[in-house]
Design a protein around this motif. Structure first.
Motif, mmCIF file in Angstrom:
data_model
loop_
_atom_site.group_PDB
_atom_site.id
_atom_site.type_symbol
_atom_site.label_atom_id
_atom_site.label_comp_id
_atom_site.label_asym_id
_atom_site.label_seq_id
_atom_site.Cartn_x
_atom_site.Cartn_y
_atom_site.Cartn_z
ATOM 1 N N LYS A 157 0.823 -1.206 0.000
ATOM 2 C CA LYS A 157 0.000 0.000 0.000
ATOM 3 C C LYS A 157 0.859 1.258 0.000
ATOM 4 O O LYS A 157 0.544 2.232 -0.676
ATOM 5 N N TRP A 215 0.556 4.189 -2.787
ATOM 6 C CA TRP A 215 0.170 5.558 -2.464
ATOM 7 C C TRP A 215 1.274 6.539 -2.849
ATOM 8 O O TRP A 215 1.003 7.649 -3.302
ATOM 9 N N PRO A 226 -6.532 0.067 -2.373
ATOM 10 C CA PRO A 226 -5.948 -1.152 -1.794
ATOM 11 C C PRO A 226 -6.945 -1.967 -0.981
ATOM 12 O O PRO A 226 -6.907 -3.204 -0.987
ATOM 13 N N THR A 245 2.958 -6.428 2.061
ATOM 14 C CA THR A 245 1.726 -5.724 2.318
ATOM 15 C C THR A 245 1.914 -4.678 3.404
ATOM 16 O O THR A 245 1.066 -3.880 3.629
#
Length: 367
Positions: A72, A76, A145, A367
Motif C-alpha cells: 500500500k 500511495w 488497496p 503488504t
C-alpha cells in the motif's frame, strides 16, 4: 498490460473540460445543438473517474494470484508522485493570482494543499477549481488497496453487487436532492451533489469492477468485426444523451444529472470495446502522437486555470482576435505547455519520487 488505445480518450475528455471553462463563445459551442455536447466538462470528469477505476484494475490486479501481494505504501507513493507535483504547481500559481481573495484564506489554502477541499461545503472550487476532482481521486486512491483486498477475500461477484447497490443509491440520492425544494444552484445541496467525493465513489467502483472482469478475460469475445461500429454507435448515443438532456428532463418531469455517473455504463461499454479491439480502431488510437496527447492530458487539465490567466495577461488583452480564435490559440498553447510539462516536469519528478522505494509498488511481495 498497456492499453494505449485508451490514453487518447483522456485528452478528449480533458479538452471538453477546457471547452466548458473557456470555450463557451467558440465554435461549435456557439451552435445550439452542439453546445451541451462540447461543453460537457463536468460529465467528462465523470468519465475520468470511470477510467481511473478501470485502469487501476488493469495496472494492479493479478487474476492468477492465490493471495493479495500489494504494498500500500508504494502504491500511495506512486499515486502521489503521479499527481501532486503538477497539482502543487497549479495551486501555487493560483494562490499568487488570488492574493487579495482566496489566496489569503488559510483554510482554503490548507484544504487545497491537503486535497480535502471537496469534502467541505463552499470550498470545493476555491483557488484552482479543477482541483476538486483530484480531491475526489484522492479518496479513490486511498480506497483502492482496501477494495482490492475485498475482492481477494469476497470475490468479484460480491464487489459487483456492492458496486451496483452503491451506484443505484448514489443516483437515487442525487435525483432526489436535485429535485428537492431546498435545492438551489451553487447552494449546499448543489455542492454536495456535484463535488462531494462520496457522491463519485461508486463511479470509480464501476470502473474497477469492470476492469477486474476485463483482467479475467470476460470480454475477449467482443473483439469482433463489428467492434469499431459498436464503439461509434455508443459514442453517438453518449452525444445524443448530452444533446437532448433538457428534452429528456421535460419528458420525465424531473431534473436529472449525468455528473455522478448516471451514464457511466455507456462510458464503460466504450472502454471495454476499445480495450479488446485489435483492429484499425486500436491502431488509430495507439498512434504515438495521440498517446502523447493523452499522457499530457493531466497537465492540460490541472494547469488550465493558471495557464489561462497567463494567456489573458500576455496575449488575450492585446491580440485583436475574436473569442473563437482566442480560444483555439489558447487551446493550442495549453496543449504544447502540457506536453512540455509531461516530459520535463511530471515524468522526471515522478521517477525521482518513486525512486525513494525503487519501484511503483506494482506486484510487490509485501503488504
Amino acid at each position: 498490460m498497456k492499453l494505449d488505445q485508451l490514453t487518447f480518450t483522456r485528452y478528449i475528455a480533458a479538452l471538453t473540460v477546457v471547452f466548458f471553462h473557456f470555450g463557451q463563445q467558440a465554435f461549435p459551442a456557439t451552435h445550439a445543438w452542439w453546445h451541451p455536447v462540447v461543453t460537457a466538462g463536468p460529465i467528462a470528469v465523470s468519465y475520468f473517474f470511470v477510467l481511473s477505476g478501470f485502469i487501476m484494475a488493469v495496472a494492479y490486479y493479478q487474476p492468477k494470484a492465490q493471495s493479495l501481494t500489494f504494498n500500500k505504501g508504494k502504491y500511495w507513493l506512486a499515486r502521489f508522485a503521479r499527481i501532486y507535483p503538477v497539482y502543487l504547481l497549479a495551486l501555487v500559481l493560483m494562490i499568487l493570482a488570488n492574493l487579495k481573495t482566496d489566496g489569503r484564506d488559510p483554510l482554503a489554502i490548507g484544504l487545497s494543499l491537503s486535497m480535502l477541499q471537496a469534502w467541505i461545503p463552499g470550498y470545493a472550487m476555491v483557488l484552482n477549481s479543477p482541483g476538486w476532482s483530484l480531491s475526489v481521486e484522492a479518496l479513490f486512491y486511498l480506497s483502492f488497496p482496501f477494495l482490492l483486498y475485498f475482492v481477494h477475500r469476497k470475490g468479484i461477484r460480491t464487489l459487483a453487487l456492492l458496486t451496483l447497490v452503491a451506484w443505484l443509491s448514489t443516483q437515487t440520492l442525487q435525483i432526489f436532492l436535485h429535485n428537492s425544494p431546498s435545492y438551489e444552484a451553487k447552494g449546499s445541496l448543489h455542492q454536495f451533489i456535484y463535488y462531494h467525493p462520496l457522491m463519485h465513489l461508486s463511479t470509480f467502483m464501476l470502473g474497477l469492477t469492470v476492469g477486474i472482469s476485463f483482467c479475467h478475460g470476460k470480454f475477449k469475445r467482443f473483439d469482433q468485426a463489428w467492434n469499431g461500429l459498436a464503439i461509434s454507435l455508443l459514442t453517438l448515443l453518449v452525444i445524443l444523451c448530452l444533446a437532448y438532456e433538457t428534452q429528456l428532463e421535460q419528458y420525465l418531469g424531473i431534473l436529472i444529472d449525468y455528473n455522478n455517473g448516471l451514464i457511466a455504463p455507456l462510458f464503460l461499454a466504450i472502454l471495454v470495446l476499445l480495450a479488446v479491439n485489435t483492429g484499425w480502431t486500436n491502431r488509430l488510437m495507439s498512434l504515438p502522437f495521440l498517446v502523447l496527447l493523452g499522457e499530457a492530458s493531466y497537465s492540460l487539465y490541472i494547469l488550465q486555470r493558471p495557464a489561462y490567466g497567463i494567456y489573458d495577461r500576455v496575449l488575450g488583452q492585446w491580440l485583436p482576435l475574436d473569442a473563437n480564435l482566442h480560444y483555439y490559440l489558447f487551446a493550442i498553447l495549453l496543449t504544447v505547455a502540457s506536453i512540455l510539462s509531461f516530459k520535463y516536469m511530471e515524468t522526471p519528478l515522478r521517477r525521482l519520487i518513486n525512486s525513494y522505494y525503487g519501484s511503483s509498488g506494482k506486484a510487490s511481495s509485501n503488504t
